[in-house]
Design a protein around this motif. Sequence first.
Motif, PDB file in Angstrom:
ATOM      1  N   ALA A  72     -62.349  64.633  30.507  1.00 40.56           N
ATOM      2  CA  ALA A  72     -62.511  65.441  29.301  1.00 40.56           C
ATOM      3  C   ALA A  72     -63.627  64.863  28.433  1.00 40.56           C
ATOM      4  N   THR A 120     -61.093  71.095  37.377  1.00 38.02           N
ATOM      5  CA  THR A 120     -60.262  70.906  36.187  1.00 38.02           C
ATOM      6  C   THR A 120     -61.050  70.083  35.177  1.00 38.02           C
ATOM      7  N   ARG A 122     -61.551  69.359  30.498  1.00 40.28           N
ATOM      8  CA  ARG A 122     -61.432  69.824  29.124  1.00 40.28           C
ATOM      9  C   ARG A 122     -62.681  69.407  28.345  1.00 40.28           C
ATOM     10  N   THR A 165     -61.755  74.207  30.653  1.00 38.93           N
ATOM     11  CA  THR A 165     -61.639  74.907  29.378  1.00 38.93           C
ATOM     12  C   THR A 165     -62.560  74.275  28.347  1.00 38.93           C
ATOM     13  N   LEU A 215     -55.577  70.111  22.487  1.00 36.17           N
ATOM     14  CA  LEU A 215     -56.477  70.865  23.362  1.00 36.17           C
ATOM     15  C   LEU A 215     -56.787  70.130  24.665  1.00 36.17           C
ATOM     16  N   LEU A 216     -56.432  68.858  24.740  1.00 31.61           N
ATOM     17  CA  LEU A 216     -56.611  68.100  25.981  1.00 31.61           C
ATOM     18  C   LEU A 216     -55.346  68.091  26.836  1.00 31.61           C
ATOM     19  N   SER A 220     -52.201  73.379  26.726  1.00 33.26           N
ATOM     20  CA  SER A 220     -53.293  74.213  26.198  1.00 33.26           C
ATOM     21  C   SER A 220     -54.157  74.799  27.311  1.00 33.26           C
ATOM     22  N   ALA A 221     -53.705  74.714  28.544  1.00 28.95           N
ATOM     23  CA  ALA A 221     -54.547  75.066  29.692  1.00 28.95           C
ATOM     24  C   ALA A 221     -54.953  76.532  29.731  1.00 28.95           C
ATOM     25  N   THR A 224     -59.154  78.975  26.086  1.00 25.85           N
ATOM     26  CA  THR A 224     -60.567  78.615  26.268  1.00 25.85           C
ATOM     27  C   THR A 224     -61.433  79.536  25.411  1.00 25.85           C
TER      28      THR A 224
END
Length: 241
Positions: A72, A120, A122, A165, A215-216, A220-221, A224
């Motif tokens: 992330a 995947t 963030r 995201t 958000l991480l 929250s997946a 976006t």
Amino acid sequence: MKGLCVLVTDACSGVGWAISRLLADRGCHVVGVAGNEEPIEFPGILYQCPPHDAGRMADMLRAIREKYPIDAIVNTTGLNVPAPLGEVSLTDLYDVFDRNVRTALQVTQALQDNMRVRRTGRIVNVCHHGWWGQASESTAYAVASAALAACTRAWALELAEAGVTVNAVLAGPVETEDFRERHPLGSDAEKQALAQLPLGRLGAAEEVAGVVAFLLQRESAFMTGQVIAVDGGAGLRRPML
């Protein structure tokens, strides 16, 4: 989120420092990027690089990419040069844009490929509430924050198919050293800032950090391209479109 490897820019001051500490407390491996020259007890791995030096930053990001599996990215804005409209210099405009937008773009460009491969990731961009018109004498910072918010939506669309995201946190007036330099306790500047906030108080850097941390997280997946205001209700004074 325990075990995530998170890169945080402007990691040693203000909101970036609060984010770094919170993520470390929650078990993340924090890789910080900052321009501080003074020694600091950082809660992770700290890389120091003058933020205006794109060449050195490119070398540093290459080393980070080869050494750490970044899951992330948190891009925090780091430069504001307040000035009335008639006094905004092009040099300041370019510097603020470079520090806040070019840096975020360069960091994200350098590290997004690994996220695409793993399908995947963030990315969180921290912007300033001034681009909504809640801060005076903020032309350069407003332009930079609006650009970063626009990048958030563009990157979200581009990276969605890879499972990455991209969201933004719009931070309102926060109690930091930088804020206090321009709004001394009890000053008219402070009173004007507080008058814009329905909650009647400044935010804490830790409150912004908490939203970034959310958000991480896995929960929250499905979010976006969102710009989330953490501004004490200042955005409520903006007319609904």
